[in-house]
Scaffold this active site. Sequence first.
Site, PDB file in Angstrom:
ATOM      1  CG  HIS A  85      -0.276   0.339   2.445  1.00 56.39           C
ATOM      2  ND1 HIS A  85       0.044  -0.746   3.472  1.00 56.39           N
ATOM      3  CD2 HIS A  85       0.000   1.612   3.034  1.00 56.39           C
ATOM      4  CE1 HIS A  85       0.555  -0.070   4.542  1.00 56.39           C
ATOM      5  NE2 HIS A  85       0.559   1.406   4.292  1.00 56.39           N
ATOM      6  CG  ASP A 132      -0.251  -4.084   2.649  1.00 56.94           C
ATOM      7  OD1 ASP A 132       0.221  -3.772   1.687  1.00 56.94           O
ATOM      8  OD2 ASP A 132      -0.172  -3.290   3.695  1.00 56.94           O
ATOM      9  CB  SER A 229       3.191   1.757   6.059  1.00 56.04           C
ATOM     10  OG  SER A 229       1.684   2.355   6.762  1.00 56.04           O
ATOM     11  N   GLY A 230       5.292  -0.727   6.145  1.00 55.97           N
ATOM     12  CA  GLY A 230       6.083  -1.207   5.558  1.00 55.97           C
ATOM     13  C   GLY A 230       7.314  -1.872   6.410  1.00 55.97           C
TER      14      GLY A 230
END
Length: 319
Positions: A85, A132, A229-230
């Site tokens: 994402h 994701d 994120s990530g």
Amino acid sequence: MKTFLPLLVLLALCQPVLALWNYCGTCGLRPMASYYGMSRVVGGSPAQPGAWPWMVSVQQAVAGGIGHICGGSLISSQWVLTAAHCFVGTGHTYYVVAGITYFNNPGPEAQLRHVRRILLHRGYDNDTMSNDIALLELDRPVQCGYHVQLACVPDASVRVSELTNCWVSGWGSTRARSGHLPLGLQEAKVYLINLQVCNSSHWYAGAVHSHNLCAGYPQGRIDTCQGDSGGPLVCKAKNADYFWLVGVTSWGTGCARVRKPGIYTSTQHFYNWILVQMGLYPQVRGTAAAQPWSSSPMASMSTQRPAPTPLGSLQENEV
């Protein structure tokens, strides 16, 4: 939620120096941990330089420089594991910065690389946040050293649910509902939460997928947030000094809310997918292919090994 800094200029002034050694042969180790000691990005604490040496900042080019958008983890000298994402839209140029702790003072250990390819999982769904996960191929390998090392991705033999010493890290917001990102890397200890509990009616009510992990605290207060994120969710191996990269920071309802812990993509679930995308495992029926975006350590666990071997060093007949 982006903080843009002229890192291209800073990194140009801070050319990486040669490390005392440049060896990517053992994953999951933290060479600087013995120097600083173990310390404890809402509710987190500042991380010491080199504390999480596989941690990278994924950056996007903007006018005047590049800016942090997501975290990621080195799983080989030329591959970064992160969240799908993070890459919405087209026409952007991306970079990865390894060996960095402070954006305003990268230091001589920082290494800037262009992203050559972005591989998104074909099953990624932006509405449900399923699958994701993404891989970034760098234009050239990073140099391993005290501040740059590889993370270990667990295969099916690792009992992830039994791991208790787990940590998250990132440059995301340190306060819920705040767009301000810290200049320095933050870290926090978290606990894995049973998926059935996490999916119960007063928690996420079935929104969490079977290929996810929940981590945090029932009472909230400590959690990943926007900008994290990530990034990695890592857990220390039992009776060993290395860490497993068990999750990729994916989503959550708010940040640090009661009964709304962070949701992470399970790297163990996607172990074979990662092998295939990196060219270390032949494509097999039923394995979802990667979707190229427009433009290791992965390890087989063995209780006899003192530490796992990075995926990038495995030969095809070993996987």
